[in-house]
Design an enzyme around this catalytic site. Structure first.
Site, PDB file in Angstrom:
ATOM      1  N   SER A 181       0.858  -1.192   0.000  1.00 12.56           N
ATOM      2  CA  SER A 181       0.000   0.000   0.000  1.00 12.56           C
ATOM      3  C   SER A 181       0.889   1.236   0.000  1.00 12.56           C
ATOM      4  O   SER A 181       2.072   1.162   0.333  1.00 12.56           O
ATOM      5  CB  SER A 181      -0.871   0.005   1.260  1.00 12.56           C
ATOM      6  OG  SER A 181      -0.152   0.572   2.351  1.00 12.56           O
ATOM      7  N   ASP A 182       0.337   2.359  -0.357  1.00 11.75           N
ATOM      8  CA  ASP A 182       1.072   3.601  -0.134  1.00 11.75           C
ATOM      9  C   ASP A 182       0.772   4.029   1.301  1.00 11.75           C
ATOM     10  O   ASP A 182      -0.087   3.464   1.988  1.00 11.75           O
ATOM     11  CB  ASP A 182       0.664   4.674  -1.165  1.00 11.75           C
ATOM     12  CG  ASP A 182       1.718   5.767  -1.263  1.00 11.75           C
ATOM     13  OD1 ASP A 182       1.732   6.484  -2.268  1.00 11.75           O
ATOM     14  OD2 ASP A 182       2.538   5.890  -0.328  1.00 11.75           O
ATOM     15  N   PHE A 183       1.422   5.052   1.745  1.00 14.89           N
ATOM     16  CA  PHE A 183       1.391   5.484   3.144  1.00 14.89           C
ATOM     17  C   PHE A 183      -0.047   5.806   3.585  1.00 14.89           C
ATOM     18  O   PHE A 183      -0.652   6.728   3.054  1.00 14.89           O
ATOM     19  CB  PHE A 183       2.260   6.742   3.264  1.00 14.89           C
ATOM     20  CG  PHE A 183       2.782   6.996   4.633  1.00 14.89           C
ATOM     21  CD1 PHE A 183       2.072   7.799   5.507  1.00 14.89           C
ATOM     22  CD2 PHE A 183       3.962   6.421   5.064  1.00 14.89           C
ATOM     23  CE1 PHE A 183       2.553   8.058   6.776  1.00 14.89           C
ATOM     24  CE2 PHE A 183       4.453   6.672   6.337  1.00 14.89           C
ATOM     25  CZ  PHE A 183       3.753   7.495   7.201  1.00 14.89           C
TER      26      PHE A 183
END
Ligand code: GLC
Length: 755
Positions: free
Chosen positions: A298-300
């Site tokens: 996932s991204d942040f």
């Protein structure tokens, strides 16, 4: 006698050839049997661990935290060490350094129940300690080999500092320069973007992922993140499937084909479905259609943000959506670790989905060689010797030089003479170490950066140079520095005027509503211009800028982006003629932000713009064309294109076309030229772009030298998605264009026959 000898010779040759073929076949079969053995060993390790792991340990592998710096860091780090021991963390973002990573790895492999090693990840985007040009600048070199080389060096330095995984390359096609992250990608074109994508993956990952000097790469941000409406980061992307497949997906396909180990999901939604919950694109296209075997991270807080998107009512719902969509690792949302145990118990999350994700994490660790040697990347000597190595700095200087684009050079203002007795250098950016590094500069240090001013000072004597800031910082409205700057300019023989943006004005979330030079820089330029001295503008920027006034009034303009640690040396090499600039723009420079989106591979429309006809697609207040077109860049010499020859004149849908063109360096200086090849499908079952880049070659020409440059095109170059979204090659007439940019081209027609 001679005949016998000849016979013996040919028998011997045949024997040697057969032996060679047998050995190479053996070697290949040996290699493939090694690969098969390694794969079998990997699966047995994965299966045996999965069989032993508790649900909490499984979800721990899917959990990634960011190492903390700052307030309460020690208290939080202590908690993280405890989590590692309990098997609640599988990877960390943002920790590097042999000593620190070795300590955490030791806890994982010596104090946790199953001794599963940790992965350490970091954003090594355009260099680790030696910083290379920002990716948009490096793309301006149109030299994939250089992009591969800079990624290779970045991997050597990052891996020497204990890192296994970089969140790069960023592959987002960008057609809106207001978007802050345009600086991180390779510009507006899917073909150039795909070439750069594959090159950077090869560079980061090298030939052997288990080696101590390679990094797991990460193709990000999947997908169409650059299509954010309004150029506002994280904003909605609402594009057609054809635009998705023909513009935004190709660089990811190129990265997948190049064997990229991981992919990162993007923050944005596409037409109603947030990417962190987009099973059709992650599981459907990336995994099923492309057979991508790797891991998706996932991204942040991207998982947490599914609640903001309004597709998840709780963090737990968000975690379920994301894991089912194919997002394997949860970067810092804590949902997988804390919410999914209950989701599994309630039957909302099948254990098979959890196991599949955990298996991908374990495979990644095996691929990085961590099950063989968890401390392979922790070597003090390598860390001491490899960072900022002189060979890395030399490579950074060479790649930086090739990234510079000459936008204008009237009256042979450039190159400057080294004998100049009074050169005024104006502009705070000329002396700004941090700006030289640009955004996302990894572990780069300001003090290592060579500024433009220092680069100039290393070429001509100090007493022949005068310097003034002119503006306090690029965004300042304070003009109190103008008087000193104008006075120095008035006394000088020539002026180097450094203008643009500071490094923080592009990059994540750094979007601008304007493409003008910030602050009062245009006014400073006008004041300097009034002195009547020859002025060379050096632009430092992370996006296209609408520098209309500079283009109309200044005799020379160099686009130098943010070139990294060796910026000042590279700019000075070009300023004083030690290197002839050959870069080309990887993105269109508009005249005004009001033209956005403006890109070269646009459709013709039913009323293509005609200056003399009102009722056509253009503006009443400005010229609709770009200030500088895609692929544009000048040189200290000139090039002529002639004699384009296509062979054969028509081909079958599966045929190949040979394109040859004569290119001559018609000037007095050796130099590089990027020969660009575009095509146009004149009539299709759906509308087709007026041009599409399909190949390019950056070639060196001696002064006066002529070369015949050849390209080969095949069916894949002419294919597109038809009305039914099937990839097809349709018969009909095509035009081939060749030139030194997307506008100044010579052309020829050919036909694809029905069969
Ligand atoms: C950021 C960026 C992403 C980066 C990640 C970890 O929000 O979107 O590109 O890799 O967080 O730093």
């Amino acid at each position: 006698m001679m005949r016998i000898l000849d016979t013996c010779k040919s028998v011997a040759l045949i024997f040697i050839l057969l032996m060679f073929l047998r050995i190479s076949a053996q070697a290949q079969s040996q290699q493939s049997s090694n690969e098969i053995f390694a794969a079998m060993r990997m699966e047995s390790i994965v299966d045996s661990l999965l069989a032993k792991m508790t649900l909490q340990e499984k979800l721990g592998q899917l959990n990634q935290f960011r190492w903390v710096y700052g307030e309460n860091e020690e208290k939080i780090r202590e908690q993280y060490r405890a989590f590692v021991k309990e098997g609640k963390i599988g990877s960390f973002l943002g920790i590097f350094g042999v000593e620190k990573t070795r300590e955490l790895q030791r806890i994982a492999v010596e104090e946790s129940r199953l001794a599963i090693p940790l992965l350490f990840a970091f954003d090594v985007i355009h260099g680790f300690r030696t910083i290379f040009p920002v990716p948009l600048g490096e793309a301006a070199s149109w030299e994939p080999a250089d992009a591969e080389k800079s990624a290779r060096i970045a991997a050597i330095e990052a891996a020497a500092s204990g890192l296994h995984w970089t969140y790069a390359p960023m592959l987002d096609i960008a057609r809106d320069p207001r978007w802050g992250r345009v600086v991180e990608g390779a510009g507006e074109d899917p073909y150039l973007g795909s070439q750069m994508a594959a090159a950077r993956v090869r560079g980061f990952q090298g030939a052997d992922l288990t080696a101590e000097n390679t990094l797991l790469a990460c193709a990000k941000h999947f997908v169409a993140y650059g299509a954010a409406e309004g150029g506002r980061d994280y904003n909605t992307a609402d594009i057609s499937e054809r635009t998705l497949r023909e513009i935004f997906l190709p660089p990811f396909k190129a990265a997948s084909d190049a064997g990229v180990a991981t992919v990162m999901a993007a923050f944005n939604e596409i037409a109603g479905i947030p990417m962190h919950a987009h099973g059709q694109l992650i599981n459907g296209v990336l995994r099923d259609e492309w057979n991508f075997p790797g891991l998706v991270v996932s991204d942040f807080t991207g998982i947490l943000e599914l609640q903001n998107h309004g597709v998840a009512g709780t963090r737990a719902d968000a975690g379920i959506l994301a894991l089912k969509a194919g997002v394997d690792i949860d970067m810092v949302s804590s949902s997988y670790l804390e919410d999914l145990p209950e989701a599994v118990r309630q039957g909302k999350m099948p254990m098979s989905v959890v196991d599949a994700a955990v298996a991908r994490v374990l495979r990644l660790k095996f691929q990085a060689g961590l099950f063989d040697d968890p401390f392979r990347y922790q070597n003090d000597e390598r860390e001491q010797n490899l960072l900022l190595h002189k060979n890395h700095l030399q490579a950074a200087r060479e790649i930086a030089r090739k990234s510079i684009v000459l936008l204008k050079n009237e009256n042979q203002t450039l190159p400057l003479a080294k004998s100049i007795k009074n050169l005024a250098v104006i502009g705070a950016l000329a002396n700004d170490n941090r700006a030289a590094l640009g955004s996302w500069h990894g572990a780069g240090r300001d003090e290592d950066a060579v500024t433009v001013l220092r680069g100039i000072r290393e070429v001509i004597p100090e007493e022949n140079i005068s310097f003034a800031n002119g503006y306090e910082n690029p965004e300042s409205l304070d003009k109190s520095g103008f008087a000193e700057a104008v006075a120095l300019a008035a006394k000088s023989e020539a002026v180097v005027l450094v203008l643009g943006e500071h490094g923080g004005m592009s990059g994540e979330a750094s979007n601008r509503s304007s493409l003008e030079l910030p602050g009062v820089q245009n006014q400073l330029a006008a004041a300097i211009h009034k002195t009547g001295k020859p002025v060379v503008v050096v632009l430092m920027n992370g996006r296209p800028l609408s520098i209309n006034w500079l283009d109309q009034n200044m005799p020379a303009i160099l686009e130098t982006w943010f070139l990294g640690t060796e910026m000042g040396h590279a700019v000075a090499d070009v300023l004083f003629g030690d290197y002839n600039p050959g870069g080309k723009l990887p993105i269109t420079f508009p005249r005004s932000v009001g033209q956005i989106p403006l890109y070269y591979n646009h459709k013709n429309t039913g009323r293509p713009p005609l200056k003399e006809v009102l009722w056509t697609s253009k503006y009443i207040d400005i010229d609709w064309t770009p200030l500088y077109p895609f692929g544009f860049g000048l040189s200290y010499t000139t090039f002529a294109y002639s004699n384009i020859v296509l062979n054969p004149k028509n081909i079958s849908p599966s045929g190949t076309l040979d394109v040859r063109v004569t290119v001559t360096n018609t000037g007095k200086v050796d130099g590089d030229e990027v020969v660009q090849l575009y095509i146009r499908d004149e009539v299709g079952s759906v509308t087709r772009p007026v041009k599409q880049l399909r190949n390019f070659k950056r070639l060196f020409f001696k002064a006066g030298e002529t070369k015949t440059v050849s390209f080969e095109l095949d069916a894949s170059d002419f294919s597109f998605y038809n009305a039914a979204m099937k990839k097809v090659v349709e018969p009909g007439y095509f035009t081939v264009f060749v030139g030194g940019n997307s506008q100044d081209v010579i052309e020829a027609r050919f036909e694809i026959r029905a069969h």
